[in-house]
Design a protein around this motif. Structure first.
Motif, PDB file in Angstrom:
ATOM      1  N   PRO A 181       0.968  -1.334   0.128  1.00 58.92           N
ATOM      2  CA  PRO A 181       0.125   0.013  -0.114  1.00 58.92           C
ATOM      3  C   PRO A 181       0.848   1.176  -0.142  1.00 58.92           C
ATOM      4  O   PRO A 181       1.985   1.189   0.390  1.00 58.92           O
ATOM      5  N   TYR A 182       0.493   2.140  -0.655  1.00 63.01           N
ATOM      6  CA  TYR A 182       1.274   3.685  -0.671  1.00 63.01           C
ATOM      7  C   TYR A 182       0.336   4.642   0.043  1.00 63.01           C
ATOM      8  O   TYR A 182       0.349   5.646  -0.582  1.00 63.01           O
ATOM      9  N   ARG A 183      -0.154   4.545   0.925  1.00 60.26           N
ATOM     10  CA  ARG A 183      -0.993   5.581   1.705  1.00 60.26           C
ATOM     11  C   ARG A 183      -0.190   6.674   1.989  1.00 60.26           C
ATOM     12  O   ARG A 183      -0.216   7.786   2.080  1.00 60.26           O
ATOM     13  N   TRP A 184       1.186   6.397   2.651  1.00 64.66           N
ATOM     14  CA  TRP A 184       2.004   7.460   3.382  1.00 64.66           C
ATOM     15  C   TRP A 184       2.569   8.466   1.982  1.00 64.66           C
ATOM     16  O   TRP A 184       2.625   9.653   2.025  1.00 64.66           O
ATOM     17  N   GLY A 185       2.685   7.777   0.741  1.00 65.51           N
ATOM     18  CA  GLY A 185       3.321   8.334  -0.203  1.00 65.51           C
ATOM     19  C   GLY A 185       2.043   9.520  -0.794  1.00 65.51           C
ATOM     20  O   GLY A 185       2.610  10.565  -1.072  1.00 65.51           O
ATOM     21  N   TYR A 186       0.919   9.245  -0.801  1.00 70.69           N
ATOM     22  CA  TYR A 186       0.003   9.956  -1.390  1.00 70.69           C
ATOM     23  C   TYR A 186      -0.185  10.979  -0.312  1.00 70.69           C
ATOM     24  O   TYR A 186      -0.599  12.475  -0.514  1.00 70.69           O
ATOM     25  N   PHE A 187      -0.310  10.579   1.148  1.00 69.27           N
ATOM     26  CA  PHE A 187      -0.447  11.704   2.194  1.00 69.27           C
ATOM     27  C   PHE A 187       0.710  12.677   2.047  1.00 69.27           C
ATOM     28  O   PHE A 187       0.595  14.047   2.083  1.00 69.27           O
ATOM     29  N   GLN A 188       1.868  12.150   2.024  1.00 66.62           N
ATOM     30  CA  GLN A 188       3.066  13.046   1.989  1.00 66.62           C
ATOM     31  C   GLN A 188       3.239  13.875   0.862  1.00 66.62           C
ATOM     32  O   GLN A 188       3.548  15.121   1.065  1.00 66.62           O
ATOM     33  N   GLY A 189       2.798  13.340  -0.458  1.00 65.71           N
ATOM     34  CA  GLY A 189       2.865  14.339  -1.549  1.00 65.71           C
ATOM     35  C   GLY A 189       1.760  15.390  -1.575  1.00 65.71           C
ATOM     36  O   GLY A 189       1.907  16.493  -1.810  1.00 65.71           O
ATOM     37  N   ALA A 190       0.672  15.078  -1.034  1.00 63.74           N
ATOM     38  CA  ALA A 190      -0.376  15.952  -0.986  1.00 63.74           C
ATOM     39  C   ALA A 190      -0.088  17.153   0.258  1.00 63.74           C
ATOM     40  O   ALA A 190      -0.637  18.349  -0.028  1.00 63.74           O
ATOM     41  N   GLY A 245       6.753  16.722  -4.080  1.00 63.07           N
ATOM     42  CA  GLY A 245       5.185  16.542  -3.654  1.00 63.07           C
ATOM     43  C   GLY A 245       4.305  15.914  -5.148  1.00 63.07           C
ATOM     44  O   GLY A 245       3.576  14.891  -4.977  1.00 63.07           O
ATOM     45  N   VAL A 246       4.606  16.327  -6.178  1.00 59.25           N
ATOM     46  CA  VAL A 246       3.958  16.065  -7.311  1.00 59.25           C
ATOM     47  C   VAL A 246       4.703  14.819  -7.624  1.00 59.25           C
ATOM     48  O   VAL A 246       3.777  13.794  -7.995  1.00 59.25           O
ATOM     49  N   GLY A 247       5.932  14.411  -7.899  1.00 57.08           N
ATOM     50  CA  GLY A 247       6.537  13.351  -7.973  1.00 57.08           C
ATOM     51  C   GLY A 247       6.063  11.833  -7.062  1.00 57.08           C
ATOM     52  O   GLY A 247       5.990  10.980  -7.454  1.00 57.08           O
ATOM     53  N   LEU A 248       5.834  12.388  -5.855  1.00 59.01           N
ATOM     54  CA  LEU A 248       5.415  11.465  -4.968  1.00 59.01           C
ATOM     55  C   LEU A 248       3.922  10.924  -5.275  1.00 59.01           C
ATOM     56  O   LEU A 248       3.594   9.724  -5.184  1.00 59.01           O
ATOM     57  N   LEU A 249       3.069  11.986  -5.578  1.00 57.98           N
ATOM     58  CA  LEU A 249       1.827  11.709  -6.054  1.00 57.98           C
ATOM     59  C   LEU A 249       1.497  10.991  -7.462  1.00 57.98           C
ATOM     60  O   LEU A 249       0.682   9.932  -7.354  1.00 57.98           O
TER      61      LEU A 249
END
Length: 146
Positions: free
Chosen positions: A25-34, A76-80
């Motif tokens: 799961p990639y929840r932290w990546g979406y949260f951190q990117g946003a 942030g954009v790259g992580l999203l």
């Protein structure tokens, strides 16, 4: 009997490979990117407003703030979007945070009795811990990035 043992061993290996190759799961990546996009904008605005003060922080602290703000936006954009180049920017942000800690700790020691911001490097220490944990997180998930 020997073939049964080999078949069980092969089945266990195949099960382990399937379990490890399953997408994490990639929840932290979406949260951190946003979170990183507005945070970077706030860092840029804060660094810019610091220049307008008559007695502002030293130039290297302001420059580090601008660098973190300018790198945080594409990060942030790259992580999203799960871009591979974002992984390198995570390491850059960690190094910038360590640089900021290396500068702020002597200032905090010098201004230990000051109750304001100059008497503490706690935020920078927390930030370095967050980026250290993020490096470990993204290192485990680098196969998911394109």
């Amino acid at each position: 009997m020997e073939n049964e043992g080999k078949a069980r061993a092969v089945a266990r290996i195949a099960e382990r490979i399937a379990r490890e190759s399953k997408a994490l799961p990639y929840r932290w990546g979406y949260f951190q990117g946003a979170f990183l996009i507005p945070f970077s904008l706030l860092v840029l605005v804060g660094s810019g407003s610091e220049l307008l003060k008559p007695r502002h922080d030293p130039w290297f602290l302001i420059a580090c703030g601008f660098l973190m703000g300018f790198i945080g936006l594409p990060l942030g954009v790259g992580l999203l979007l799960k871009k591979r180049w974002a992984l390198g920017l995570v390491y850059v942000m960690f190094v910038l945070t360590l640089l900021l800690v290396a500068v702020k700790v002597p200032l905090a020691i010098r201004h230990y009795t000051d109750p304001g911001d100059k008497g503490s490097a706690f935020f920078e220490a927390e930030l370095s811990l967050i980026w250290l944990l993020s490096m470990v997180y993204y290192r485990r998930r680098r196969a998911q990035f394109r």
